[in-house]
Design a protein around this motif. Structure first.
Motif, PDB file in Angstrom:
ATOM      1  N   TRP A 118      10.269 -26.584 -18.454  1.00 22.19           N
ATOM      2  CA  TRP A 118      11.186 -27.723 -18.413  1.00 22.19           C
ATOM      3  C   TRP A 118      12.009 -27.787 -19.694  1.00 22.19           C
ATOM      4  O   TRP A 118      11.619 -27.229 -20.734  1.00 22.19           O
ATOM      5  CB  TRP A 118      10.417 -29.037 -18.286  1.00 22.19           C
ATOM      6  CG  TRP A 118       9.568 -29.179 -17.071  1.00 22.19           C
ATOM      7  CD1 TRP A 118       9.286 -28.236 -16.134  1.00 22.19           C
ATOM      8  CD2 TRP A 118       8.870 -30.358 -16.679  1.00 22.19           C
ATOM      9  NE1 TRP A 118       8.456 -28.746 -15.176  1.00 22.19           N
ATOM     10  CE2 TRP A 118       8.176 -30.050 -15.479  1.00 22.19           C
ATOM     11  CE3 TRP A 118       8.733 -31.639 -17.203  1.00 22.19           C
ATOM     12  CZ2 TRP A 118       7.391 -30.975 -14.815  1.00 22.19           C
ATOM     13  CZ3 TRP A 118       7.961 -32.564 -16.544  1.00 22.19           C
ATOM     14  CH2 TRP A 118       7.297 -32.246 -15.361  1.00 22.19           C
ATOM     15  N   TYR A 138       8.473 -32.558 -10.860  1.00 20.60           N
ATOM     16  CA  TYR A 138       9.058 -33.860 -11.170  1.00 20.60           C
ATOM     17  C   TYR A 138       8.163 -35.028 -10.802  1.00 20.60           C
ATOM     18  O   TYR A 138       8.588 -36.176 -10.824  1.00 20.60           O
ATOM     19  CB  TYR A 138      10.406 -34.010 -10.465  1.00 20.60           C
ATOM     20  CG  TYR A 138      11.514 -33.289 -11.189  1.00 20.60           C
ATOM     21  CD1 TYR A 138      12.163 -33.871 -12.276  1.00 20.60           C
ATOM     22  CD2 TYR A 138      11.870 -32.014 -10.810  1.00 20.60           C
ATOM     23  CE1 TYR A 138      13.162 -33.196 -12.952  1.00 20.60           C
ATOM     24  CE2 TYR A 138      12.872 -31.335 -11.483  1.00 20.60           C
ATOM     25  CZ  TYR A 138      13.520 -31.933 -12.550  1.00 20.60           C
ATOM     26  OH  TYR A 138      14.493 -31.260 -13.212  1.00 20.60           O
ATOM     27  N   MET A 155       5.130 -27.348 -17.384  1.00 20.96           N
ATOM     28  CA  MET A 155       6.049 -28.076 -18.256  1.00 20.96           C
ATOM     29  C   MET A 155       6.756 -27.180 -19.262  1.00 20.96           C
ATOM     30  O   MET A 155       7.818 -27.547 -19.777  1.00 20.96           O
ATOM     31  CB  MET A 155       5.297 -29.174 -18.992  1.00 20.96           C
ATOM     32  CG  MET A 155       4.809 -30.312 -18.108  1.00 20.96           C
ATOM     33  SD  MET A 155       3.982 -31.584 -19.097  1.00 20.96           S
ATOM     34  CE  MET A 155       3.470 -32.725 -17.804  1.00 20.96           C
ATOM     35  N   HIS A 203      12.968 -32.169 -23.835  1.00 25.29           N
ATOM     36  CA  HIS A 203      12.912 -33.632 -23.822  1.00 25.29           C
ATOM     37  C   HIS A 203      12.188 -34.144 -22.583  1.00 25.29           C
ATOM     38  O   HIS A 203      11.513 -35.173 -22.627  1.00 25.29           O
ATOM     39  CB  HIS A 203      14.320 -34.226 -23.918  1.00 25.29           C
ATOM     40  CG  HIS A 203      15.163 -33.999 -22.687  1.00 25.29           C
ATOM     41  ND1 HIS A 203      15.817 -32.800 -22.443  1.00 25.29           N
ATOM     42  CD2 HIS A 203      15.444 -34.817 -21.629  1.00 25.29           C
ATOM     43  CE1 HIS A 203      16.470 -32.889 -21.289  1.00 25.29           C
ATOM     44  NE2 HIS A 203      16.268 -34.088 -20.774  1.00 25.29           N
ATOM     45  N   GLU A 204      12.305 -33.424 -21.461  1.00 23.68           N
ATOM     46  CA  GLU A 204      11.584 -33.831 -20.255  1.00 23.68           C
ATOM     47  C   GLU A 204      10.085 -33.594 -20.422  1.00 23.68           C
ATOM     48  O   GLU A 204       9.260 -34.404 -20.001  1.00 23.68           O
ATOM     49  CB  GLU A 204      12.118 -33.069 -19.043  1.00 23.68           C
ATOM     50  CG  GLU A 204      13.541 -33.426 -18.663  1.00 23.68           C
ATOM     51  CD  GLU A 204      13.975 -32.716 -17.386  1.00 23.68           C
ATOM     52  OE1 GLU A 204      13.105 -32.125 -16.712  1.00 23.68           O
ATOM     53  OE2 GLU A 204      15.181 -32.755 -17.080  1.00 23.68           O
ATOM     54  N   ARG A 264       8.639 -36.380 -22.674  1.00 17.81           N
ATOM     55  CA  ARG A 264       8.503 -37.672 -22.004  1.00 17.81           C
ATOM     56  C   ARG A 264       7.346 -37.654 -21.011  1.00 17.81           C
ATOM     57  O   ARG A 264       6.562 -38.604 -20.921  1.00 17.81           O
ATOM     58  CB  ARG A 264       9.811 -38.035 -21.295  1.00 17.81           C
ATOM     59  CG  ARG A 264       9.824 -39.461 -20.726  1.00 17.81           C
ATOM     60  CD  ARG A 264      11.226 -39.888 -20.334  1.00 17.81           C
ATOM     61  NE  ARG A 264      11.761 -39.074 -19.249  1.00 17.81           N
ATOM     62  CZ  ARG A 264      12.821 -38.277 -19.381  1.00 17.81           C
ATOM     63  NH1 ARG A 264      13.439 -38.177 -20.550  1.00 17.81           N
ATOM     64  NH2 ARG A 264      13.265 -37.577 -18.353  1.00 17.81           N
ATOM     65  N   ALA A 265       7.220 -36.556 -20.262  1.00 24.86           N
ATOM     66  CA  ALA A 265       6.150 -36.463 -19.277  1.00 24.86           C
ATOM     67  C   ALA A 265       4.782 -36.383 -19.947  1.00 24.86           C
ATOM     68  O   ALA A 265       3.820 -37.010 -19.492  1.00 24.86           O
ATOM     69  CB  ALA A 265       6.371 -35.256 -18.373  1.00 24.86           C
ATOM     70  N   GLN A 305      15.890 -46.100 -16.246  1.00 20.34           N
ATOM     71  CA  GLN A 305      14.955 -45.045 -15.867  1.00 20.34           C
ATOM     72  C   GLN A 305      15.178 -44.611 -14.427  1.00 20.34           C
ATOM     73  O   GLN A 305      15.128 -43.430 -14.107  1.00 20.34           O
ATOM     74  CB  GLN A 305      13.520 -45.525 -16.053  1.00 20.34           C
ATOM     75  CG  GLN A 305      13.086 -45.569 -17.504  1.00 20.34           C
ATOM     76  CD  GLN A 305      11.606 -45.851 -17.637  1.00 20.34           C
ATOM     77  OE1 GLN A 305      11.015 -46.418 -16.728  1.00 20.34           O
ATOM     78  NE2 GLN A 305      11.021 -45.466 -18.755  1.00 20.34           N
ATOM     79  N   GLN A 332       7.968 -37.799 -13.350  1.00 18.89           N
ATOM     80  CA  GLN A 332       9.110 -38.695 -13.463  1.00 18.89           C
ATOM     81  C   GLN A 332       8.968 -39.865 -12.491  1.00 18.89           C
ATOM     82  O   GLN A 332       9.275 -41.001 -12.824  1.00 18.89           O
ATOM     83  CB  GLN A 332      10.410 -37.925 -13.166  1.00 18.89           C
ATOM     84  CG  GLN A 332      10.515 -36.581 -13.899  1.00 18.89           C
ATOM     85  CD  GLN A 332      10.538 -36.760 -15.399  1.00 18.89           C
ATOM     86  OE1 GLN A 332      10.679 -37.875 -15.884  1.00 18.89           O
ATOM     87  NE2 GLN A 332      10.380 -35.687 -16.134  1.00 18.89           N
ATOM     88  N   ALA A 356      17.030 -36.087  -9.993  1.00 16.68           N
ATOM     89  CA  ALA A 356      15.809 -35.360  -9.640  1.00 16.68           C
ATOM     90  C   ALA A 356      15.488 -35.531  -8.166  1.00 16.68           C
ATOM     91  O   ALA A 356      15.093 -34.586  -7.482  1.00 16.68           O
ATOM     92  CB  ALA A 356      14.639 -35.831 -10.501  1.00 16.68           C
ATOM     93  N   ARG A 391      18.059 -42.341 -14.092  1.00 17.84           N
ATOM     94  CA  ARG A 391      17.797 -40.977 -14.527  1.00 17.84           C
ATOM     95  C   ARG A 391      17.010 -40.192 -13.485  1.00 17.84           C
ATOM     96  O   ARG A 391      17.007 -38.975 -13.483  1.00 17.84           O
ATOM     97  CB  ARG A 391      17.032 -40.990 -15.853  1.00 17.84           C
ATOM     98  CG  ARG A 391      17.899 -41.368 -17.041  1.00 17.84           C
ATOM     99  CD  ARG A 391      17.213 -40.971 -18.335  1.00 17.84           C
ATOM    100  NE  ARG A 391      15.969 -41.713 -18.537  1.00 17.84           N
ATOM    101  CZ  ARG A 391      15.887 -42.850 -19.223  1.00 17.84           C
ATOM    102  NH1 ARG A 391      16.972 -43.382 -19.754  1.00 17.84           N
ATOM    103  NH2 ARG A 391      14.721 -43.461 -19.382  1.00 17.84           N
ATOM    104  N   LEU A 392      16.301 -40.896 -12.604  1.00 19.85           N
ATOM    105  CA  LEU A 392      15.492 -40.218 -11.589  1.00 19.85           C
ATOM    106  C   LEU A 392      16.317 -39.791 -10.377  1.00 19.85           C
ATOM    107  O   LEU A 392      15.889 -38.954  -9.605  1.00 19.85           O
ATOM    108  CB  LEU A 392      14.356 -41.128 -11.125  1.00 19.85           C
ATOM    109  CG  LEU A 392      13.276 -41.418 -12.158  1.00 19.85           C
ATOM    110  CD1 LEU A 392      12.279 -42.416 -11.597  1.00 19.85           C
ATOM    111  CD2 LEU A 392      12.556 -40.141 -12.546  1.00 19.85           C
TER     112      LEU A 392
END
Length: 535
Positions: free
Chosen positions: A81, A24, A78, A84-85, A88-89, A45, A27, A52, A48-49
């Motif tokens: 994961w 993470y 990744m 969608h994560e 984004r990453a 944002q 993120q 995590a 959303r963290l």
């Protein structure tokens, strides 16, 4: 021969708290970089963290090996994961590193469980262009074409048209190799595993072996050129057409080719190099030739004319010949267009140096006149020769711009070389990885043989490095990957496949500095031993 690698079944792994934190970290990086966003977006944002962060605190209290992240294996990179994560990453990581490394364009494709799940382009194809890179943009994929050549060769072997362990001449008898012993010894397996003894000089490679075929490993693009010649001879067609019909079309790789129509050349992402490369490509050899020819002139004067002092006029041949020889060297090594580009950038640099030096000299004269209260009018100004110090200042100042990325020459569309001329996209290469993992076209057995029938090369740190029938292999205590890099001047790429997890990643860039980005992305996506690095 290494022990055979069995194509394994995907298995879950325990996740440590440290690995969960690593999973993470992107993120948190996104949150740290959110200052340029609107306040509302930043709050969303941050919100959303929070899960995590809470998950990490909870995981830190658990014993290593017992932690879980909603059932997802975060330690595996990744690909473990949610999609969608990962998207984004990857967007954040690639865009940030492209900016750090001054990379104009890049494209990525990720395969998970044998399916192409992510493909995207970033940046632009040309420093002066406005056309964005997409997953369908063609790049100079260079040596990524070698495992695809091998894929096609094993297809012929499966059809019993090519015998892997018999001399190549038994499958197609052509006087390609010069030596009769080589013709009776070199096998397709030698060519595929880089043990033929042929060189890697693609422009002027010798057709003679440098050692006994099969006795040692030496990376050889010329070996793949020979293999392609054999494949085309067996099928009685052109090599590019063979690959399009037998490999590219069945896998859906409709944009790829070892040649491209001239009308499409401008649509290929243009290579970019730091400014110092084309300048040094000419200046470096010219200085070496000047030193050698100058020394020879000194010897001739000393022992031929029995004089200790060399007259300036006697150095004129060395001064004239040195740049000519340097230009010839660039032409032989890289071709006509590389010579034109190098010469153009060198001339621009020299003109800029002269302009800056004369401007500084003029400014100095003006200041000198002003301090003495003299009037500058009608062009009457005290004459000054060019001060070498001004030229030195201009040269030092130019060093600040030497890492600027400048466009390099494009490869001609009909320039065919099976070892280096593949033009392909992230989408097409993603389809190739998926097809390879699923055993498409050649079947699961022959797919597995591409990495299982490998030879040991040696160790690099904690990794055992080998080479299979087309792919390099890298094995550690906990992982096994098949890989191939691509490295044309101004274009860097990398393909890495993890057979056990039926996953892979390919990264294409159009910058000389792209070698760092492709390895970083592969490391983050696959998460093997913290990062993936070229052996």
């Amino acid at each position: 021969m290494a022990r055979l690698f069995k194509w394994p079944v995907r298995e879950g792994k325990p996740v440590s708290a440290a690995a969960l934190f690593s999973g993470y970290r992107h993120q948190r990086s996104i949150a740290c970089g959110a200052s340029s966003l609107t306040e509302g977006r930043a709050v969303r944002q941050s919100a959303r963290l929070l899960p995590a962060a809470a998950l990490f605190i909870f995981a830190a209290l658990l014993p290593p090996g017992d932690a879980r992240a909603d059932g997802h294996d975060v330690e595996g990179g990744m690909i473990a994961w949610p999609e969608h994560e990962m998207e984004r990453a990857l967007d954040f990581l690639i865009e940030r590193r492209m900016n750090d490394l001054d990379i104009r364009g890049a494209a990525v494709a990720v395969v998970v469980d044998g399916k192409l799940v992510f493909e995207r382009g970033y940046g632009v194809g040309d420093i002066g262009g406005e056309v964005p890179v997409t997953e369908h943009t063609l790049f100079e994929a260079a040596s990524l074409g070698k495992p695809i050549v091998a894929f096609g060769a094993l297809l012929l072997a499966r059809e019993r048209k090519l015998a892997l362990d018999a001399p190549v001449t038994e499958s197609f008898d052509a006087p390609w190799l010069k030596d009769a012993h080589d013709r009776a010894t070199v096998t397709p397996r030698h060519l595929l595993t880089h043990r033929s003894g042929l060189s890697n000089n693609l422009r002027f490679g010798s057709r003679s072996t440098g050692f006994e075929p099969g006795s040692q490993f030496s990376y050889s693009g010329v070996g793949y050129m020979y293999l392609a010649e054999v494949m085309a001879g067996i099928e009685e067609t052109g090599f590019d057409r063979l690959m399009r019909e037998r490999v590219f079309a069945p896998l859906g790789m409709h944009s790829s080719g070892y040649t491209v129509p001239e009308a499409l050349v401008d649509r290929v992402a243009r290579p970019h190099v730091p400014l110092w490369m084309p300048i040094v490509a000419l200046v470096g050899p010219a200085l070496c030739f000047l030193a050698i020819l100058g020394f020879l002139t000194l010897l001739i004067v000393r022992f031929g004319f029995e004089r200790l002092r060399v007259r300036p006029v006697e150095l004129l041949p060395a001064v004239v010949l040195s740049p000519l020889l340097a230009g010839g060297l660039v032409f032989l090594g890289f071709g006509f267009w590389a010579l034109i580009f190098s010469l153009g950038y060198l001339l621009v640099w020299l003109v800029a140096l002269s302009a800056v030096a004369f401007s500084l000299q003029y400014l100095r004269v003006v200041l000198d006149q002003g301090r003495s209260d003299r009037v500058i009018s009608r062009g009457r100004m005290r004459r000054h020769g060019l001060d070498p110090a001004m030229l030195g200042i201009a040269f030092v100042a130019s060093l600040l711009f030497m890492f600027w990325q400048v466009p390099g020459p494009m490869r001609n569309g009909d320039d065919l070389n099976p070892a280096s001329s593949l033009r392909s996209s992230a989408h097409d290469l993603g389809l190739f990885m998926a097809g390879f993992i699923n055993g498409a076209v050649i079947g699961p057995e022959w797919r597995a043989r591409m990495v299982s029938e490998r030879v040991e090369i040696g160790t690099r740190g904690r990794s055992r490095v080998g080479w299979g029938l087309g792919f390099g292999t890298r094995e550690t205590a906990t992982s096994f990957t098949a890989w191939q890099w691509g490295s044309n001047v101004g274009s860097k790429s990398l393909m890495v496949i993890d057979p056990s997890r039926r996953a892979g990643v390919v990264v294409l860039t159009n910058a000389e500095s792209g070698d760092r980005l492709v390895q970083e992305v592969a490391g983050h996506v696959l998460g093997i031993d913290g990062s993936w690095r070229l052996p």
